[in-house]
Motif scaffolding. Sequence first.
Motif, PDB file in Angstrom:
ATOM      1  N   ARG A 176      28.078  39.973  46.074  1.00 54.14           N
ATOM      2  CA  ARG A 176      27.469  38.758  46.756  1.00 54.14           C
ATOM      3  C   ARG A 176      29.064  37.955  45.837  1.00 54.14           C
ATOM      4  O   ARG A 176      29.176  37.057  46.382  1.00 54.14           O
ATOM      5  CB  ARG A 176      26.479  38.091  46.564  1.00 54.14           C
ATOM      6  CG  ARG A 176      26.311  36.513  46.797  1.00 54.14           C
ATOM      7  CD  ARG A 176      24.478  35.953  46.362  1.00 54.14           C
ATOM      8  NE  ARG A 176      24.597  34.338  46.345  1.00 54.14           N
ATOM      9  CZ  ARG A 176      24.148  34.251  47.025  1.00 54.14           C
ATOM     10  NH1 ARG A 176      24.009  34.641  48.256  1.00 54.14           N
ATOM     11  NH2 ARG A 176      24.078  32.950  47.366  1.00 54.14           N
ATOM     12  N   ARG A 177      28.837  38.065  44.217  1.00 54.64           N
ATOM     13  CA  ARG A 177      29.834  37.594  43.880  1.00 54.64           C
ATOM     14  C   ARG A 177      31.618  37.879  44.202  1.00 54.64           C
ATOM     15  O   ARG A 177      32.245  36.737  44.530  1.00 54.64           O
ATOM     16  CB  ARG A 177      30.079  38.116  42.684  1.00 54.64           C
ATOM     17  CG  ARG A 177      30.929  37.894  41.641  1.00 54.64           C
ATOM     18  CD  ARG A 177      30.563  38.745  39.740  1.00 54.64           C
ATOM     19  NE  ARG A 177      32.254  38.610  39.152  1.00 54.64           N
ATOM     20  CZ  ARG A 177      33.201  38.549  39.706  1.00 54.64           C
ATOM     21  NH1 ARG A 177      33.462  39.844  40.505  1.00 54.64           N
ATOM     22  NH2 ARG A 177      34.361  38.523  38.300  1.00 54.64           N
ATOM     23  N   TRP A 178      31.538  38.495  45.124  1.00 47.27           N
ATOM     24  CA  TRP A 178      32.772  39.183  44.717  1.00 47.27           C
ATOM     25  C   TRP A 178      32.827  38.326  46.696  1.00 47.27           C
ATOM     26  O   TRP A 178      34.200  37.767  46.849  1.00 47.27           O
ATOM     27  CB  TRP A 178      32.900  40.341  45.571  1.00 47.27           C
ATOM     28  CG  TRP A 178      34.605  40.981  46.732  1.00 47.27           C
ATOM     29  CD1 TRP A 178      34.571  41.213  47.776  1.00 47.27           C
ATOM     30  CD2 TRP A 178      35.900  40.834  46.256  1.00 47.27           C
ATOM     31  NE1 TRP A 178      36.179  41.497  48.422  1.00 47.27           N
ATOM     32  CE2 TRP A 178      36.338  41.303  47.776  1.00 47.27           C
ATOM     33  CE3 TRP A 178      36.400  40.854  44.879  1.00 47.27           C
ATOM     34  CZ2 TRP A 178      37.892  41.157  46.991  1.00 47.27           C
ATOM     35  CZ3 TRP A 178      37.597  41.503  45.166  1.00 47.27           C
ATOM     36  CH2 TRP A 178      38.171  42.044  46.228  1.00 47.27           C
ATOM     37  N   ARG A 179      32.069  37.821  47.164  1.00 44.07           N
ATOM     38  CA  ARG A 179      32.101  37.211  48.516  1.00 44.07           C
ATOM     39  C   ARG A 179      32.074  35.652  48.377  1.00 44.07           C
ATOM     40  O   ARG A 179      33.203  35.049  48.714  1.00 44.07           O
ATOM     41  CB  ARG A 179      31.004  37.434  49.147  1.00 44.07           C
ATOM     42  CG  ARG A 179      31.248  39.084  50.389  1.00 44.07           C
ATOM     43  CD  ARG A 179      30.042  38.799  51.037  1.00 44.07           C
ATOM     44  NE  ARG A 179      29.030  38.597  51.305  1.00 44.07           N
ATOM     45  CZ  ARG A 179      27.916  39.350  50.331  1.00 44.07           C
ATOM     46  NH1 ARG A 179      28.340  40.619  50.386  1.00 44.07           N
ATOM     47  NH2 ARG A 179      26.617  39.068  49.942  1.00 44.07           N
ATOM     48  N   LEU A 180      31.197  35.182  47.181  1.00 42.54           N
ATOM     49  CA  LEU A 180      31.539  33.558  46.947  1.00 42.54           C
ATOM     50  C   LEU A 180      32.753  33.918  45.665  1.00 42.54           C
ATOM     51  O   LEU A 180      32.937  32.316  45.952  1.00 42.54           O
ATOM     52  CB  LEU A 180      29.752  33.500  46.996  1.00 42.54           C
ATOM     53  CG  LEU A 180      29.031  33.807  47.880  1.00 42.54           C
ATOM     54  CD1 LEU A 180      27.467  33.361  47.305  1.00 42.54           C
ATOM     55  CD2 LEU A 180      29.308  32.998  49.278  1.00 42.54           C
ATOM     56  N   ARG A 181      32.811  34.124  45.316  1.00 43.01           N
ATOM     57  CA  ARG A 181      33.405  33.464  43.473  1.00 43.01           C
ATOM     58  C   ARG A 181      35.203  33.821  44.060  1.00 43.01           C
ATOM     59  O   ARG A 181      35.931  33.477  43.977  1.00 43.01           O
ATOM     60  CB  ARG A 181      33.063  33.860  42.530  1.00 43.01           C
ATOM     61  CG  ARG A 181      31.529  33.326  42.582  1.00 43.01           C
ATOM     62  CD  ARG A 181      30.887  33.234  41.313  1.00 43.01           C
ATOM     63  NE  ARG A 181      31.806  33.645  40.547  1.00 43.01           N
ATOM     64  CZ  ARG A 181      31.473  33.578  38.681  1.00 43.01           C
ATOM     65  NH1 ARG A 181      30.859  34.423  38.882  1.00 43.01           N
ATOM     66  NH2 ARG A 181      32.409  33.264  37.778  1.00 43.01           N
ATOM     67  N   VAL A 182      35.515  35.497  43.988  1.00 49.83           N
ATOM     68  CA  VAL A 182      36.805  36.428  44.351  1.00 49.83           C
ATOM     69  C   VAL A 182      37.538  36.054  44.729  1.00 49.83           C
ATOM     70  O   VAL A 182      38.605  35.408  45.339  1.00 49.83           O
ATOM     71  CB  VAL A 182      36.191  37.761  43.522  1.00 49.83           C
ATOM     72  CG1 VAL A 182      37.749  38.217  43.567  1.00 49.83           C
ATOM     73  CG2 VAL A 182      35.753  37.682  42.221  1.00 49.83           C
ATOM     74  N   LEU A 183      36.718  36.436  45.743  1.00 48.77           N
ATOM     75  CA  LEU A 183      38.071  36.290  47.821  1.00 48.77           C
ATOM     76  C   LEU A 183      38.144  34.848  47.589  1.00 48.77           C
ATOM     77  O   LEU A 183      39.060  34.516  47.772  1.00 48.77           O
ATOM     78  CB  LEU A 183      36.937  36.762  48.240  1.00 48.77           C
ATOM     79  CG  LEU A 183      37.686  37.012  50.300  1.00 48.77           C
ATOM     80  CD1 LEU A 183      38.616  38.106  49.367  1.00 48.77           C
ATOM     81  CD2 LEU A 183      36.830  37.689  50.892  1.00 48.77           C
ATOM     82  N   PRO A 184      37.605  34.214  47.765  1.00 46.15           N
ATOM     83  CA  PRO A 184      37.758  32.249  47.920  1.00 46.15           C
ATOM     84  C   PRO A 184      38.944  31.993  46.142  1.00 46.15           C
ATOM     85  O   PRO A 184      40.114  31.358  47.142  1.00 46.15           O
ATOM     86  CB  PRO A 184      36.564  31.578  47.653  1.00 46.15           C
ATOM     87  CG  PRO A 184      35.347  32.409  48.197  1.00 46.15           C
ATOM     88  CD  PRO A 184      35.853  33.879  47.537  1.00 46.15           C
ATOM     89  N   ALA A 185      38.455  32.054  45.323  1.00 52.53           N
ATOM     90  CA  ALA A 185      39.862  32.325  44.528  1.00 52.53           C
ATOM     91  C   ALA A 185      41.420  33.157  44.611  1.00 52.53           C
ATOM     92  O   ALA A 185      42.316  32.528  44.731  1.00 52.53           O
ATOM     93  CB  ALA A 185      39.547  33.052  42.890  1.00 52.53           C
ATOM     94  N   VAL A 186      41.120  34.437  45.362  1.00 50.32           N
ATOM     95  CA  VAL A 186      41.845  35.310  45.716  1.00 50.32           C
ATOM     96  C   VAL A 186      43.070  34.117  47.027  1.00 50.32           C
ATOM     97  O   VAL A 186      43.860  34.477  46.984  1.00 50.32           O
ATOM     98  CB  VAL A 186      41.529  36.537  46.042  1.00 50.32           C
ATOM     99  CG1 VAL A 186      42.743  36.924  47.119  1.00 50.32           C
ATOM    100  CG2 VAL A 186      41.317  37.530  45.034  1.00 50.32           C
ATOM    101  N   VAL A 187      42.257  33.912  47.842  1.00 49.66           N
ATOM    102  CA  VAL A 187      42.753  33.477  48.872  1.00 49.66           C
ATOM    103  C   VAL A 187      44.154  32.088  48.265  1.00 49.66           C
ATOM    104  O   VAL A 187      44.459  31.596  49.250  1.00 49.66           O
ATOM    105  CB  VAL A 187      41.446  33.254  50.582  1.00 49.66           C
ATOM    106  CG1 VAL A 187      41.911  32.098  51.308  1.00 49.66           C
ATOM    107  CG2 VAL A 187      40.480  34.207  50.874  1.00 49.66           C
ATOM    108  N   GLY A 188      42.573  31.327  47.477  1.00 51.64           N
ATOM    109  CA  GLY A 188      43.836  29.967  47.506  1.00 51.64           C
ATOM    110  C   GLY A 188      44.653  29.818  46.429  1.00 51.64           C
ATOM    111  O   GLY A 188      45.347  29.468  47.063  1.00 51.64           O
ATOM    112  N   LEU A 189      44.927  31.473  45.544  1.00 49.43           N
ATOM    113  CA  LEU A 189      45.974  31.425  45.187  1.00 49.43           C
ATOM    114  C   LEU A 189      47.470  31.533  45.788  1.00 49.43           C
ATOM    115  O   LEU A 189      48.123  31.975  45.490  1.00 49.43           O
ATOM    116  CB  LEU A 189      45.807  32.808  43.470  1.00 49.43           C
ATOM    117  CG  LEU A 189      47.091  33.184  42.585  1.00 49.43           C
ATOM    118  CD1 LEU A 189      47.641  31.615  42.113  1.00 49.43           C
ATOM    119  CD2 LEU A 189      46.192  34.278  41.698  1.00 49.43           C
TER     120      LEU A 189
END
Length: 413
Positions: free
Chosen positions: A20-33
């Motif tokens: 869940r942490r990867w899907r909701l926090r890490v991945l959106p940050a990666v996509v945005g960056l």
Amino acid sequence: MALQVAAAAALLVAVGWRDRRWRLRVLPAVVGLTAVLTVLAAYPGARAARQVDPVPISVWLWLGVTAGALLVLAAGWRGARWWRRGTALVAAALAAFLCANAINQYVGYYPTIGAALDDWKHAPLPGQTSLPVAVHAAGVATVPPAGKLVAVDIPATYSHFTHRQELVYLPPIWFVGRSRPALPVVELIGAEHGSPGDWVRLGNAVRVSDDYAAAHSGYAPILVFADATGRFSNDTECVNGVPGNAADHLAEDIPAYVGKTFGAVRDPRRWAVAGFSMGGTCALDLVVEHPEVFGHFADISGDLAPYTGTPAQTLHDLYGGDDNARRANDPRLVMRAHGPYVGVSGLFCTSTGEVDRRHEAEELARAAAAVDIASRVEVSPGAHTWQFAASEFAKLFPWLVDQLAARQGAGHA
């Protein structure tokens, strides 16, 4: 297309569903960056500052995918299995290749994988032969159907410039009869990144000349595919400077060798220089600086003056900080100092996608007119690519041959 699908699939596997942490926090940050980095790379102001011509959106898309795959690898390194890390690396590598190939497709440098491999292996070009074989073929009674492309090792007697093997195209008429005709010559110079064979592979110069010769009883000028850089990436701008004495090689080594080896005429009215990109800049510079050697130029998408990125960078890279040397190679200053030229002509060709270069060509044409150099600017649809250069060369070749015809009353500059 297969590589695009493979890259996308590898990236999806590398991203994965995870927790869940990867899907909701890490991945959106990666996509945005990733999005921010891609936009910054593609931002027109940044590209203009780096002197990069506009390229297709696919270049920036795959550059973004490359960055995204690497960010996925970094952000998800902890806790990821070895195969997921490996898949991220595969995705990044494939995306980087696709980015590079998008640039390659745009500029038209390698039309096929085979062409790329042949160039990397330094394989002979189609129809390429040796000097002894070409000489042995001379003396025929009838005009051959095509000329020959000859590989030559031109001594750097005057310049001491380290260069690669060069090529000479001998038109069909050269092979007829017992004595060699005194033919005019065109030196062809490519872009900053490339090799002497680029005008053969990409510019279709041999085919253009053979077609012209077929319609003119085998007559065409000798073409010299010159090496102005010495290696794939060595921006000499055809000057004598820090990267080597390229100007002396082009203006002294080559004319001496071609005149002696192939019996070419040495009258400057019958020598020309044509080039694309850096080669276009070289064409004008060589003619105005050496009117005793060259009488005509065709500048396809060249710059206002020798240039390697910024004025300060150019001064450092080419001239070692010597501003007098820089001024001695600025065609506007050279023309103004020389005064009126006699019998010199030229053509500036730019594309609709090169607005700045068109303005520079117009400025150079005005400077040329002020010193009695007959020139004009032609703007055609296209961009700063080898496809455009090949098309322009095919169009200007008959004009160039006409300029090389000896004219009554034309004298040396």
